[in-house]
Each structure stands twice: as structure tokens, then as C-alpha cells.
Motif scaffolding. Structure first.
Motif, PDB file in Angstrom:
ATOM      1  N   PHE A 126     -16.524  -2.145   3.270  1.00 14.92           N
ATOM      2  CA  PHE A 126     -17.220  -1.753   2.046  1.00 14.92           C
ATOM      3  C   PHE A 126     -18.632  -1.379   2.466  1.00 14.92           C
ATOM      4  CE2 PHE A 126     -14.188  -5.170   0.680  1.00 14.92           C
ATOM      5  CZ  PHE A 126     -13.239  -4.310   0.169  1.00 14.92           C
ATOM      6  N   ALA A 176      -1.478  -9.865  -1.716  1.00 18.78           N
ATOM      7  CA  ALA A 176      -2.600 -10.636  -1.169  1.00 18.78           C
ATOM      8  C   ALA A 176      -2.610 -12.038  -1.742  1.00 18.78           C
ATOM      9  CB  ALA A 176      -3.925  -9.922  -1.473  1.00 18.78           C
ATOM     10  N   PHE A 183      -6.825  -2.864   8.538  1.00 20.88           N
ATOM     11  CA  PHE A 183      -6.449  -1.458   8.528  1.00 20.88           C
ATOM     12  C   PHE A 183      -6.732  -0.844   9.892  1.00 20.88           C
ATOM     13  CE2 PHE A 183      -6.946  -2.375   4.063  1.00 20.88           C
ATOM     14  CZ  PHE A 183      -5.910  -1.657   3.480  1.00 20.88           C
ATOM     15  N   LYS A 234     -12.622 -10.209   7.126  1.00 20.88           N
ATOM     16  CA  LYS A 234     -12.361  -9.893   5.723  1.00 20.88           C
ATOM     17  C   LYS A 234     -10.979 -10.391   5.319  1.00 20.88           C
ATOM     18  CE  LYS A 234     -12.931  -5.601   4.329  1.00 20.88           C
ATOM     19  NZ  LYS A 234     -12.750  -4.181   4.653  1.00 20.88           N
ATOM     20  N   ARG A 275      -4.140  -8.379   5.613  1.00 21.67           N
ATOM     21  CA  ARG A 275      -3.937  -7.319   6.593  1.00 21.67           C
ATOM     22  C   ARG A 275      -5.278  -6.743   7.030  1.00 21.67           C
ATOM     23  NH1 ARG A 275      -1.923  -1.657   4.516  1.00 21.67           N
ATOM     24  NH2 ARG A 275      -2.646  -1.198   6.620  1.00 21.67           N
ATOM     25  N   LYS A 298     -11.730  -0.179   7.158  1.00 29.48           N
ATOM     26  CA  LYS A 298     -12.160   0.151   5.808  1.00 29.48           C
ATOM     27  C   LYS A 298     -13.207  -0.854   5.331  1.00 29.48           C
ATOM     28  CE  LYS A 298      -7.781   2.128   4.131  1.00 29.48           C
ATOM     29  NZ  LYS A 298      -8.258   3.414   3.611  1.00 29.48           N
ATOM     30  N   PRO A 342      -0.816  -4.189  -4.062  1.00 31.98           N
ATOM     31  CA  PRO A 342      -1.457  -4.885  -2.929  1.00 31.98           C
ATOM     32  C   PRO A 342      -2.070  -6.241  -3.292  1.00 31.98           C
ATOM     33  CG  PRO A 342      -2.031  -2.565  -2.874  1.00 31.98           C
ATOM     34  CD  PRO A 342      -1.246  -2.783  -4.143  1.00 31.98           C
ATOM     35  N   LEU A 386      -9.147 -12.735   6.830  1.00 32.75           N
ATOM     36  CA  LEU A 386      -9.038 -14.195   6.916  1.00 32.75           C
ATOM     37  C   LEU A 386      -9.667 -14.879   5.709  1.00 32.75           C
ATOM     38  CD1 LEU A 386      -9.797 -14.762  10.697  1.00 32.75           C
ATOM     39  CD2 LEU A 386      -7.611 -15.043   9.510  1.00 32.75           C
ATOM     40  N   HIS A 411       0.815  -1.211   0.000  1.00 37.15           N
ATOM     41  CA  HIS A 411       0.000   0.000   0.000  1.00 37.15           C
ATOM     42  C   HIS A 411       0.848   1.260   0.000  1.00 37.15           C
ATOM     43  CE1 HIS A 411      -3.126  -2.919   0.996  1.00 37.15           C
ATOM     44  NE2 HIS A 411      -3.927  -2.054   0.420  1.00 37.15           N
TER      45      HIS A 411
END
Lengths: 256, 349
Positions: A99, A85, A93, A161, A91, A97, A81, A163, A61
Motif C-alpha cells: 500500500f 483470509a 503476491f 503483511k 498469501r 503489492k 479473498p 503474517l 483472487h
């Protein structure tokens, strides 16, 4: 955790002389360390020590000014990123973050759709999301909007998210900040369960007490450099750590 | 517990079998409703007079355009103000091929779509790095640029003098469709665009578009290649718009660059999506149908002031339903909370 007799294996994460400059300010400077498989590494430091910058550099990032990031022995410095991934690095944040337009369940399902070991269909991903929501303990909010979640639950959503992408290495950026005592306890327990499931964890935290109980080793950042790296006991008894955290007046007062 | 963290067992069952088994009366009604509307529109054609047929044809055109804009502007969150570029390029590709090279319409159509997609990828790769207003202005500029290129390639396009597609006798590469033919053509185009949008929205890619819309850093962190998602969404949108432009060109027979690169096409796409509600399939559909019918109704019944009233209605709808009428109705129905004032407060304050 790692006994000397063990065969040296390729570390899951290795960081070599990593540095990041923002204009005239070095946010991170000559940081080198490695994390072995199955280890829980705690990263602590006062505000502005460069903790989040470190995570951002590892996950693509942000681009390092100099230095290298190796995942499983492979150089991934400066990769985007999604490439990181797909190298099984996930990760959370610090500033969550979610959605916002999607339900909590859908938020998690996206990781199962686009990460590693993808599910075959959107339906499978939604089922995966339900299991992960159960794991992190917010299954009852599956149909809620993420903005309706409490601070603690929003952090759990971040975790679920991440995991869902099926990581081998999980970087968590301050999931415990602002949590109540019992919430921290359950977070610590969850991190241990993740490690037992074979996930290597790098936990960036501000809350010293929580990190000490969860980590095998602790890395202390101060003004962008490594102050010390060692077992929780070594780190806690290091006067430089106490000074960095609590100021030199505290150290002086204690020694008086 | 460890299992779910490693991935789930994959069934050998084919994807489509899974899809069909997943169908229930509860989740297949939108598809059935869509089929019914399509059939009704087909039947309706036999009953209505030519004027109404022309009106509905233009409704179908805008349904397709609004769905296309919604893919990039609604779902993906990149408000393009240059979509008319793909419309104009699609129109000119068909016209140039049919007029200069005597290519049949059906051979020219896929090339028109291709030209639109290639242009979308070419401008999308640099421009989709911009966000918000910057992207809007840059796409607006790209569309103006495209028009000027067509305008100045006089030897090929006829420039500002316009272009004519031969439609009669042995000169015609493809016989003119006539009103009934274009009614059918635009109906199918609208239906295809709705199906494309609906399928996309429920796919992995659809979730990826929404994720990009919400937060690109978070989207990247869960493995979404945000560059690919943005460019593909832009390309799909451009394909539909270029296709619409191609049919429009053939329908018009004769047109000028200022007709098919008219920025008001883009503005209408945006308004229709915003009024209906972006980020859903029904929103742009309702927005396109509603506004196009309203505009015609006002034009017939109000004379000189029709545009003023039309504008005023748009302003009022945007003020009271900032999230779009369809989105408001859906949320209000779910929460059983219909107060319009509360709605304004929720989105304004």
C-alpha cells in the motif's frame, strides 16, 4: 514428514480437480493434492506452468472453471479473498503489492486490523507490526515508504503483511526470485521458523535450489497439470522434471 | 516469536480509556487547534457584517462538501462525479416534506440524510464495481438521472417550476433561521464533517479505505471486505452531502432542480480536494477555504475577468502542485526540500 502411523487428520488445504481456463487456454487442468498441517509444500514449474494461477484460485483472487478448494475440510470454492483470509489463509503476491501511500509499519498493521485475531486498536496493530517487522528483519525500515525498499525487503514486507493476518496456512508466491544467495538463506530459515510456529506453508518458487532445501514435498506443475508430486529427492531425480525445466536437449546431452 | 503470530493478549481496558491514555501533547494538537478555530469562528460572527457572514457560510458549506468527497474520492480512491445527486436529493426531501406535508425541518433532516444514504447504497452496489473513468462517468450519469426524476415528478416536487419552503407565519413548519442561524448551522455542519473525516481516517476503517485505494486485491488478501468498505465510504460521504443539501434548501427557501443538481457543485468538490490535497483531512479543508475566499476576492476586485483568472490560478496550482498544496507543504517540510520544479518533475516525469 507425515509418517504412515500418524492418525489421518483433515488436511489444511485440499484441492480437487481444480481447473482454470482463460479463453482457449487451460492455465490449470485437473490439479488435485492436499497439504497436511505443519507441512511445507513446494510448488515449482517453468514460467507459465500455472503456479500463480493456482495460488489465485486458492485465495479467491480468481474463480476456478471447475474443481474445488477445501480449507480445513470446508469447501471455499469461489469465495471472495477476504472470506478466505478470515479462514486463516494468507498469501504474498509475486509482483509485490504494497500500500504505497502508507509507511512500512502501517502496511503490516492493516493485516492485524482486518485479519484474524484482530488487535483491539490501531495502536495495538501498529505494535504488532513492529514485532513482525523485527521477525522478518526489516524493523529499521518501519517508517520508510514501501517504494524505498530493496527487492528483497519488499518481499519481506509482503511476508510480514500476510503474517499479520495470523494465518494457519501461508501461500508464498515467489518470495525468493531475484534474491541474492545470503538473502535466500535467510528466507529459507524464516520459512522453517514459521513452520515451527505452527504455520503450514505452500511455497511457490522458481528457484529450484531454494525450494528443495525448504520443502517436505514438492509439486511440479507443467503446462497447467501436475507433472509429479513427491519428496525433493524423488522429484529431482525424475527425468520428466529435468526435461520440463531444462529442455529435452539437456537431457539428451547428459545421457550421451 | 510464535505468540505474535497467533494474536496478542487482549486487555480488558475499555477502548475509550485506551484512547484517552494515548493522548499526548504531540498528537492532540490537531483536535485543540480545531476547537480553537471553531471557537474563533463563533466569536467572529459577532464582529462581521452580513456580507462577510454570508461568504463564510458558503465557505463552511464547501468545507463539508469537500470533506465528504474526500472520503470516497480521496481516501477510497473512487472519484465520484455524481455527489451532487445526494445534495439535490437531500434538498428536495426537506423541501417536499416541509412544503407538502408541513413536517418540521428537524424531522425532515434525518429523512433527507436517509434518502441520500439509500440512494448511495442503491447506486453504489453496482457502480462501485467500476473503476477509474468508468466509475466517474457512471456516477455523473446517475446524478443526471436523479435530477430528471425530480424534474418529472411534477405532482410531488413541482418539477421544473421549482419548489418553495414556507418560512413565514403559521405556514412555516419551522421558523426561518436567518443569516446568523445559517452561519451557525453550516459552521456546525463543517465541524461535524471535519471530525467525522478525522476520526474515520485514524480508524481501522480509514486504513481499510486507503488499502482499497492502493490495491483491492492486496486489500482483500489481508481480510478487508472491499465491497463493504467502498459502499460504506460512499454512504458516509452521501450522508454528509445530503445533510448539506438539506440545510442549503432551507437557506435558499425557493429553488429549482437545476440549482441543487448543478454539476458545478460536484466539480467544485473535486477541485477543492485536488487543490488542497486528497487523502488528508487538512487538504480538503484548506482547498475549500482557499478557493472559496479566492473566488470571492476575484469577483469583488476583478470584475468581468474574475472567472478567467480563477480558472488560470487553478490550472497553475494543478500544474505545479499536482499532489495538492497541503500535501506538497507537508512533504516539503518533512524533507526540507522546497523546490517547486523538483516537485513538478517528481510527479510529472
Amino acid at each position: 514428514m507425515i509418517a504412515p502411523s500418524e492418525v489421518p487428520s483433515v488436511p489444511v488445504l485440499e484441492v480437487r480437480h481444480l481447473a482454470k481456463r482463460f479463453g482457449g487456454l487451460w492455465a490449470l487442468r485437473d490439479v488435485s493434492f492436499s497439504v497436511s498441517e505443519g507441512e511445507i509444500l513446494g510448488v515449482i514449474g517453468p514460467n507459465g506452468a500455472g503456479k500463480s494461477t493456482l495460488v489465485n484460485l486458492i485465495t479467491g483472487h480468481a474463480r476456478p472453471t471447475t474443481g474445488q478448494v477445501l480449507i480445513g475440510g470446508q469447501d471455499v470454492t469461489g469465495q471472495r479473498p477476504w472470506v478466505i483470509a478470515h479462514d486463516r489463509v494468507a498469501r504474498t503476491f509475486q509482483i509485490v503489492k504494497p500500500f504505497r501511500g502508507l509507511t512500512v509499519r502501517e502496511n503490516v498493521a492493516i493485516g492485524a486490523m482486518h485479519g484474524n485475531e484482530r488487535d483491539r486498536s490501531v495502536r495495538d496493530s501498529l505494535a504488532t507490526a513492529d514485532e513482525l517487522l523485527d521477525l522478518v528483519g526489516i524493523a529499521k525500515h518501519a517508517n520508510a515508504a514501501p517504494m524505498q525498499l530493496s527487492v528483497a525487503d519488499a518481499r519481506r514486507l509482503e511476508l510480514a503483511k500476510a503474517l499479520a493476518t495470523r494465518p494457519r496456512l501461508l501461500l508464498i508466491d515467489e518470495v525468493m526470485a531475484g534474491l541474492r544467495h545470503h538473502e535466500i538463506e535467510s528466507a529459507v530459515e524464516l520459512i522453517h521458523r514459521l513452520r515451527d510456529a505452527g504455520i503450514t506453508v505452500v511455497a511457490v518458487e522458481h528457484v529450484m535450489k531454494a525450494i528443495v532445501s525448504v520443502s517436505d514435498r514438492i509439486l511440479v506443475l507443467h503446462h497447467g497439470s501436475i507433472l509429479t508430486l513427491g519428496s525433493p529427492r524423488e522429484v529431482l531425480s525424475d527425468p520428466r522434471v529435468i526435461e520440463a525445466y531444462l529442455g529435452h536437449r539437456y537431457v539428451k546431452r547428459r545421457s550421451e | 516469536m510464535a505468540d505474535i503470530l497467533r494474536g496478542r493478549a487482549r486487555s480488558r481496558q475499555g477502548l475509550f480509556v485506551g484512547w484517552i491514555r494515548a493522548l499526548t501533547p504531540a498528537n492532540s494538537w490537531p483536535a485543540l487547534a480545531g476547537l480553537l478555530v471553531f471557537a474563533a469562528m463563533l466569536a467572529l460572527q459577532q464582529l462581521i457584517e452580513p456580507g462577510t457572514q454570508r461568504l463564510l457560510t458558503s465557505v463552511f458549506l464547501f468545507v463539508a462538501l469537500a470533506q465528504a468527497w474526500n472520503i470516497i474520492g480521496g481516501y477510497t480512491g473512487y472519484a465520484s462525479f455524481g455527489q451532487v445527486a445526494f445534495f439535490g436529493l437531500g434538498a428536495y426531501t426537506v423541501a417536499v416534506l416541509m412544503n407538502n406535508y408541513h413536517v418540521s425541518f428537524w424531522a425532515a433532516l434525518p429523512l433527507a440524510v436517509l434518502v441520500g444514504v439509500v440512494f448511495a447504497v442503491a447506486i453504489g452496489l453496482p457502480l462501485l464495481r467500476l473503476r477509474g473513468h468508468y466509475f466517474a462517468i457512471a456516477t455523473l450519469g446517475a446524478a443526471e438521472g436523479a435530477r430528471e426524476v425530480i424534474n418529472n415528478l411534477t405532482s410531488v416536487t413541482g418539477g421544473g417550476g421549482g419548489i418553495t419552503i414556507p418560512t413565514f407565519g403559521s405556514d412555516a413548519p419551522t421558523p426561518y433561521f436567518g443569516k446568523p442561524g445559517f452561519y451557525l448551522a453550516f459552521l456546525v455542519l463543517a465541524a461535524v464533517s471535519v471530525v467525522v473525516a478525522a476520526v474515520l481516517a485514524r480508524s481501522r476503517f480509514g486504513y481499510a479505505m486507503v488499502a482499497v485505494h492502493e490495491d483491492e486485491d492486496a486489500a482483500g488478501a489481508v481480510g478487508i471486505n472491499t465491497t463493504v468498505v467502498k459502499v460504506v465510504a460512499f454512504g458516509v460521504s452521501a450522508a454528509i452531502v445530503a445533510c448539506a443539501g438539506a440545510f442549503y434548501a432551507f437557506q435558499q427557501i425557493e429553488f429549482y432542480p437545476t440549482d441543487v443538481f448543478d454539476a458545478s457543485f460536484t466539480v467544485l468538490m473535486v477541485i477543492m480536494v485536488m487543490i488542497g490535497g486528497s487523502g488528508s483531512v487538512v487538504g480538503p479543508l484548506a482547498g475549500a477555504v482557499g478557493l472559496q475566499l479566492l473566488s470571492q476576492f476575484l469577483r469583488v476586485n476583478l470584475g468581468n475577468f474574475n472567472q478567467l483568472i480563477f480558472g488560470a490560478i487553478i490550472v497553475l496550482v494543478v500544474v505545479f502542485f499536482p499532489q495538492g498544496v497541503v500535501t506538497y507543504l507537508r512533504d516539503a517540510w518533512r524533507t526540507r526540500h522546497f523546490s517547486i520544479l523538483d516537485n513538478v518533475r517528481r510527479y510529472r516525469l
